[in-house]
Design a protein around this motif. Structure first.
Motif, PDB file in Angstrom:
ATOM      1  N   SER A  81     -10.142   7.061   8.272  1.00 43.40           N
ATOM      2  CA  SER A  81      -9.944   5.772   7.611  1.00 43.40           C
ATOM      3  C   SER A  81     -11.255   5.107   7.220  1.00 43.40           C
ATOM      4  O   SER A  81     -11.253   4.140   6.465  1.00 43.40           O
ATOM      5  N   LEU A  98       0.817  -1.216   0.000  1.00 37.85           N
ATOM      6  CA  LEU A  98       0.000   0.000   0.000  1.00 37.85           C
ATOM      7  C   LEU A  98       0.850   1.265   0.000  1.00 37.85           C
ATOM      8  O   LEU A  98       0.378   2.340   0.360  1.00 37.85           O
ATOM      9  N   ARG A 145      -7.333   3.992   1.160  1.00 38.92           N
ATOM     10  CA  ARG A 145      -6.315   3.041   1.596  1.00 38.92           C
ATOM     11  C   ARG A 145      -6.973   1.914   2.389  1.00 38.92           C
ATOM     12  O   ARG A 145      -6.626   0.738   2.221  1.00 38.92           O
ATOM     13  N   THR A 146      -7.943   2.268   3.245  1.00 41.49           N
ATOM     14  CA  THR A 146      -8.649   1.229   3.999  1.00 41.49           C
ATOM     15  C   THR A 146      -9.323   0.259   3.045  1.00 41.49           C
ATOM     16  O   THR A 146      -9.236  -0.959   3.230  1.00 41.49           O
ATOM     17  N   ARG A 180      -4.023  -8.372  -3.660  1.00 39.68           N
ATOM     18  CA  ARG A 180      -5.326  -7.868  -3.249  1.00 39.68           C
ATOM     19  C   ARG A 180      -6.143  -8.961  -2.584  1.00 39.68           C
ATOM     20  O   ARG A 180      -6.823  -8.725  -1.591  1.00 39.68           O
ATOM     21  N   ARG A 187      -4.911  -9.276   0.951  1.00 42.56           N
ATOM     22  CA  ARG A 187      -5.198  -8.136   1.826  1.00 42.56           C
ATOM     23  C   ARG A 187      -6.637  -8.190   2.306  1.00 42.56           C
ATOM     24  O   ARG A 187      -7.552  -8.364   1.514  1.00 42.56           O
ATOM     25  N   GLY A 188      -6.815  -8.014   3.601  1.00 42.43           N
ATOM     26  CA  GLY A 188      -8.170  -8.064   4.141  1.00 42.43           C
ATOM     27  C   GLY A 188      -8.618  -9.488   4.374  1.00 42.43           C
ATOM     28  O   GLY A 188      -9.675  -9.725   4.950  1.00 42.43           O
ATOM     29  N   ALA A 195     -15.663  -8.952  -0.177  1.00 43.62           N
ATOM     30  CA  ALA A 195     -14.516  -8.855  -1.079  1.00 43.62           C
ATOM     31  C   ALA A 195     -13.797 -10.194  -1.162  1.00 43.62           C
ATOM     32  O   ALA A 195     -13.054 -10.455  -2.102  1.00 43.62           O
ATOM     33  N   HIS A 196     -13.992 -11.055  -0.164  1.00 42.61           N
ATOM     34  CA  HIS A 196     -13.248 -12.319  -0.132  1.00 42.61           C
ATOM     35  C   HIS A 196     -14.117 -13.559  -0.080  1.00 42.61           C
ATOM     36  O   HIS A 196     -13.637 -14.654  -0.305  1.00 42.61           O
ATOM     37  N   PHE A 248      -5.547   1.193  10.961  1.00 45.98           N
ATOM     38  CA  PHE A 248      -4.733   2.392  10.824  1.00 45.98           C
ATOM     39  C   PHE A 248      -4.895   3.329  12.010  1.00 45.98           C
ATOM     40  O   PHE A 248      -5.781   3.151  12.851  1.00 45.98           O
ATOM     41  N   ARG A 289      -8.493  -0.453   0.074  1.00 47.83           N
ATOM     42  CA  ARG A 289      -7.468  -1.312  -0.539  1.00 47.83           C
ATOM     43  C   ARG A 289      -6.986  -2.342   0.472  1.00 47.83           C
ATOM     44  O   ARG A 289      -6.774  -3.505   0.126  1.00 47.83           O
ATOM     45  N   ALA A 290      -6.832  -1.924   1.727  1.00 46.64           N
ATOM     46  CA  ALA A 290      -6.380  -2.863   2.757  1.00 46.64           C
ATOM     47  C   ALA A 290      -7.413  -3.960   2.982  1.00 46.64           C
ATOM     48  O   ALA A 290      -7.085  -5.062   3.398  1.00 46.64           O
ATOM     49  N   LYS A 291      -8.689  -3.649   2.682  1.00 52.17           N
ATOM     50  CA  LYS A 291      -9.730  -4.665   2.824  1.00 52.17           C
ATOM     51  C   LYS A 291      -9.674  -5.659   1.678  1.00 52.17           C
ATOM     52  O   LYS A 291     -10.340  -6.680   1.702  1.00 52.17           O
ATOM     53  N   GLY A 292      -8.932  -5.328   0.630  1.00 53.90           N
ATOM     54  CA  GLY A 292      -8.854  -6.225  -0.513  1.00 53.90           C
ATOM     55  C   GLY A 292      -9.996  -6.024  -1.482  1.00 53.90           C
ATOM     56  O   GLY A 292     -10.323  -6.911  -2.254  1.00 53.90           O
ATOM     57  N   VAL A 293     -10.635  -4.857  -1.444  1.00 55.57           N
ATOM     58  CA  VAL A 293     -11.732  -4.594  -2.372  1.00 55.57           C
ATOM     59  C   VAL A 293     -11.170  -4.455  -3.787  1.00 55.57           C
ATOM     60  O   VAL A 293     -10.077  -3.928  -3.980  1.00 55.57           O
ATOM     61  N   LYS A 294     -11.926  -4.934  -4.772  1.00 54.72           N
ATOM     62  CA  LYS A 294     -11.463  -4.887  -6.169  1.00 54.72           C
ATOM     63  C   LYS A 294     -11.326  -3.443  -6.642  1.00 54.72           C
ATOM     64  O   LYS A 294     -12.135  -2.590  -6.280  1.00 54.72           O
TER      65      LYS A 294
END
Ligand code: SF4
Lengths: 604, 314
Positions: free
Chosen positions: A387, A342, B215-216, A370, A373-374, A404-405, A381, B218-223
């Motif tokens: 955030s 990131l 950034r959050t 990706r 992540r998560g 997302a996962h 953060f 992205r950190a979650k892994g969202v597309k």
């Protein structure tokens, strides 16, 4: 001030010089008619041809610039003078003056600008002399606003208050302190007004409401050439070209000035990518959840590349908390961002590997990263206020992380989100899930961030200063929640902080960072009891403590990454430094079981 | 509450604007009665002028005239034209839709070109596409609208002879021709407006992409596509919408140039002739309608803001 927009300045200057020197360039008289040769094409005597009255087009173009620019400059200057004066008076005197100036400007803003100009011109009658006050009136509000805002900022600054206390008169304060302060924005506004005035002048002249014939003006020329555009299309093209180029150049000047006054970092795409081949011998440590090896991060700056993180290696094991501790600028946050991919645009990893359960994160394609992540690696953060997305409900933001996962239905994800909110201790989770972030307290927002982070059962949780923005009692609750979750789910926690008391409370092991390097690692209790690096020792002495002597600050500052001292980076501040310390950068060396230090004198 | 306060301020602003226009036009020399009667070029008869002045109520003191005008406005009565005694509102109602149509068409074009273009350029920051489109936008911004209009006429009507040089045909009479005649002035305005939208969108998207909550995400892994639509564009569009609305507002008076170039019988064009004739009710009426729309537009922007961003409503 950064670089000035030289090309645009030069081009503007060229146009201005042509306009000023027009009478002395040996050009034919711009209003002399030559009817027999009307609409004649380009010739040796008339490079750009002759217009519908046989007048020389080139001359009229250059004289047109003269008219256009003089109107624009005078109008902008007039607006600048009056507008700035109004803004300063309003901002400085406040009270009635403020209301009068700003509200009267608001009334001007009730009319679309061209409508305003049109109204005044039709009332006063056309002509270059009416144009100036008209255009000035139109651009007045811009100057007033800029000046007003500048004064409000300057007022709040200490030196203005100081001068007041010293008994300086209002007038002198205004001239001496405020004017230089708002100079930049006013200059930008001036260039904007000028460029816009050129356009507006030509438009009004085009309508027959501006410059009066036979005086040359680009707008008039375009208007006149419309009638003959079938026979002489070039006649139409020249003034269009002149006008467009002038506006283009002046716009470029405006943009350049604005950038110079209000600089924002220019972005350059990363030049180098991480070497694709892994250096031999770089193999993941068995059993570690995260094994970070020799990480080096580079940031491209206008002054050349800097390395905010150099050769950082660390491991985190399942069920363990590793704290990275250091002052701001030590590189601890950059390290965590590099692991998760990131890093902001200008920064990139140049060396190292980061193995998550054996996979090197630094060499994964973005799409695979990706997906991790998560999911297997999650982050919390520092500032929960910024955030979370302010325009989405928190339940939806958690559900988004889940979906997302995992291919869950919207409803199932929402139900899980509520369960997560309950787990992180948010009161009344069913209704709070429908709240927006601004309706929660800071501590509650951080709980939401944690709920997002644990949503997919990560094996590694990276928490970057998660409690720094919170007050002390809330801090303790959040730390407790994190420890509970770690125990309950067996996850590895990488905890980044600048606060030693927090480290003592939560971390099994600690890694101390200074100026981009790890200077000491070891089990928390041992390191706190007997630090092996002078920086750690100094940090411990500077930490607030309930009992014992009052904290002692560390003299000196962290060296900026642009000016690292040779040898040991801590040497300039180190009480134990000896000449050898500055000879070569000390390597990390073993200092007892499970402990490393980057000090040549650790056992001296 | 915030809504009512904004509404109140707007009403006051409009009232002040109307008064300023009323005063300005009366303070400047020029007698409507004289202008009306001197149409043949000969000097008008004094007695007739006096009679007409009486009839039009111009001999009453200024504050009485002002009071009457304001009283009528309170009842949504814009009065009658001094030129032909027809209700001012009639003329405005006939011409206003044409100007609005023009503005909306231009705005639509700007949105369709500028917003996707700006987003795409921001996503490929620093690429050839980004630099090329940014350069094009600078060029489009530099060409004054009447130059674009004139060039359109020259190329499409004069050389290619694809379209007539301008004019207006009611939609009901001939929809195709109506749209062709609309497309020309609309694209003349839309070109510069697209460039504005492009720049704003690009800057706003770049700005939002740096936000912590992106950034959050992205950190979650969202597309990436979802981050763009759900987290970036929605926030980025707020300033863009504001600017668009403000520009559309400016265009309310600003279409006069294009209306002139393309012979489009809109509202702003008629303002010029009304001022020339010193037709007080007509001028005040037109200006009032435009500034009500202008101020109303700004108010709408605030409301949209409130809907998009729950923090504003507090
Ligand atoms: S190497 Fe020298 S300067 Fe550096 S910390 Fe140790 S004693 Fe101090």
């Amino acid at each position: 001030m950064t670089r000035l927009p030289w090309p645009a300045l030069a081009a503007t200057a060229l146009i201005a010089v042509l306009a000023i020197l027009a009478p002395w360039l040996g050009l034919p008289n711009p209003v002399t008619m030559d009817v027999p040769h009307r609409l004649a094409g380009p010739s040796a005597a008339h490079w750009l041809g002759q217009d519908e009255f046989g007048r020389d087009v080139l001359t009229r173009l250059i004289w047109g610039a003269r008219v256009s620019l003089s109107v624009a400059v005078s109008a902008a200057a007039l607006a600048c003078l009056i507008g700035t004066a109004l803004g300063i008076t309003g901002g400085y005197l406040r009270g009635i003056a403020e209301i009068l100036t700003l509200r009267s400007i608001d009334v001007l803003l009730c009319f679309p600008p061209l409508l305003l100009a049109l109204l005044v011109v039709t009332l006063l009658g056309p002509g270059a002399t009416t144009l100036i006050p008209v255009l000035a009136l139109v651009y007045l509000p811009g100057f007033t606003r800029v000046a007003y805002a500048g004064v409000l900022t300057a007022r709040s600054q200490d030196y203005v208050e100081a001068m007041r206390v010293l008994g300086a008169g209002s007038g002198r304060i205004m001239l001496r302190t405020i004017l230089p302060n708002i100079g930049g924005p006013v200059l930008v506004q001036f260039s904007l007004a000028m460029a816009a005035a050129v356009v507006l002048e030509s438009g009004l002249s085009f309508l027959g409401l501006g410059v009066v014939p036979p005086a040359p003006s680009w707008g008039l020329m375009i208007g006149a050439a419309r009638a003959t555009m079938a026979q002489a299309p070039l006649l139409l093209l020249w003034p269009c070209l002149a006008l467009t180029l002038t506006v283009l150049v002046m716009n470029a000047l405006c943009d350049g000035l604005r950038d110079a006054v209000d600089p924002h970092p220019t972005y350059r795409p990363a030049a180098r990518r991480l070497l694709d081949a892994i250096a031999p011998g770089l193999l993941p440590t068995p059993k570690a959840v995260l094994d970070l090896a020799h990480l080096t991060v580079e940031i491209d700056t206008p002054a050349g590349p800097i390395h905010p993180v150099r050769d950082v290696s660390l491991q985190v094991f399942p069920g363990e908390t590793l704290a990275i501790v250091g002052e701001s600028g030590s590189g601890k946050s950059v390290t965590s961002l590099a692991i998760t991919g990131l890093l902001p645009g200008a920064a990139h990893v140049t060396e190292g590997a980061a193995f998550l359960d054996g996979t090197d994160l630094l060499r994964l394609p973005e799409e695979s990263l990706r997906k991790l992540r998560g999911d297997k690696i999650a982050m919390v953060f520092q500032d929960p206020g910024s955030s979370l997305n302010p325009v989405h409900r928190i339940g939806a933001q958690i559900a988004e992380a889940i979906r997302a996962h995992r291919p869950l239905s919207d409803k199932a994800a929402r139900a899980e989100a509520i369960a997560l909110l309950r787990r992180v201790g948010l009161p009344d989770p069913d209704s709070r899930a429908r709240a927006y972030p601004h309706e929660l307290s800071g501590g509650q927002r951080q709980r939401v961030m944690i709920a997002i982070a644990i949503a997919n059962h990560p094996s590694l949780l990276i928490a970057d200063e998660p409690t720094t923005a919170l007050d002390v009692t809330i801090q303790a609750q959040i730390l407790e929640l994190l420890s509970d979750l770690k125990r309950e789910r067996g996850l590895a926690l990488l905890f980044i902080t600048h606060a030693l008391p927090v480290v003592a409370e939560i971390a099994d092991r600690v890694a101390v960072m200074y100026a981009g390097e790890i200077v000491e690692t070891g089990p928390t209790a041992e390191v706190f009891l007997a630090p092996h690096h002078p920086y750690t020792a100094a940090l411990l002495r500077s930490a607030p403590d309930e009992e014992g002597p009052p904290p002692v600050g560390i003299p000196g500052i962290v060296p900026p990454p642009t000016a690292l001292p040779p040898g040991c980076t801590f040497a300039p501040r180190c009480p134990r430094a000896i000449p050898e310390c500055t000879a070569a950068p000390p390597a990390l060396r073993s200092a007892g079981a499970g402990r490393l230090t980057r000090c040549i004198r650790w056992n001296a | 509450m915030w809504f009512l306060r904004r509404l109140g301020i707007s009403v006051v602003l409009v009232w002040v604007a109307a008064s300023v226009v009323f005063l300005a036009i009366h303070l400047v020399p020029g007698d409507p009665a004289e202008l009306l009667l001197s149409q043949g070029g000969s000097a008008p008869d004094r007695a007739m002028v006096e009679e007409l002045r009486d009839q039009l109520g111009l001999n009453r003191p200024l504050y009485v005239q002002y009071g009457q005008q304001m009283w009528r406005l309170l009842h949504f009565d814009l009065g009658r034209s001094m030129q032909d005694d027809s209700p001012v509102s009639e003329e405005i109602l006939r011409r206003l839709p044409r100007t609005l149509e023009l503005i909306l068409a231009a705005g639509l074009m700007a949105v369709v070109i500028g917003i996707p273009g700006g987003t795409a350029a921001a996503m490929r920051r620093g690429s050839v596409f980004d630099r090329a489109t940014s350069w094009l936008a600078s060029l489009a911004l530099a060409i004054p609208v009447f130059v674009v209009g004139t060039l359109i006429v020259m190329v499409f009507a004069q050389w290619l002879r694809w379209v007539p040089a301008g004019g207006f045909i009611a939609f009901a009479k001939d929809p195709v021709q109506h749209l062709i005649l609309l497309a020309m002035p609309a694209s003349a305005i839309g070109l510069g407006l697209s460039a504005v939208m492009f720049r704003m969108t690009r800057a706003a998207v770049l700005d939002v992409m740096l936000k912590d909550y992106v950034r959050t995400a992205r950190a979650k892994g969202v597309k990436p596509g979802r981050i763009l639509t759900r987290h970036v564009v929605r926030t980025a569009l707020m300033p863009v919408i504001t600017v668009l609305a403000l520009y559309l507002g400016t265009l309310l008076g600003g279409t006069v140039l294009v209306e002139f170039v393309f012979n489009w019988p809109g509202l702003s064009g008629s303002l010029v002739s009304a001022v020339n004739a010193r037709d007080y009710p007509q001028v005040v009426g037109i200006v009032l309608v435009i500034s009500v729309l202008f101020v109303g537009l700004n108010l709408t922007v605030d409301i949209i803001y409130g809907l998009l961003d729950p923090r504003v409503r507090k």
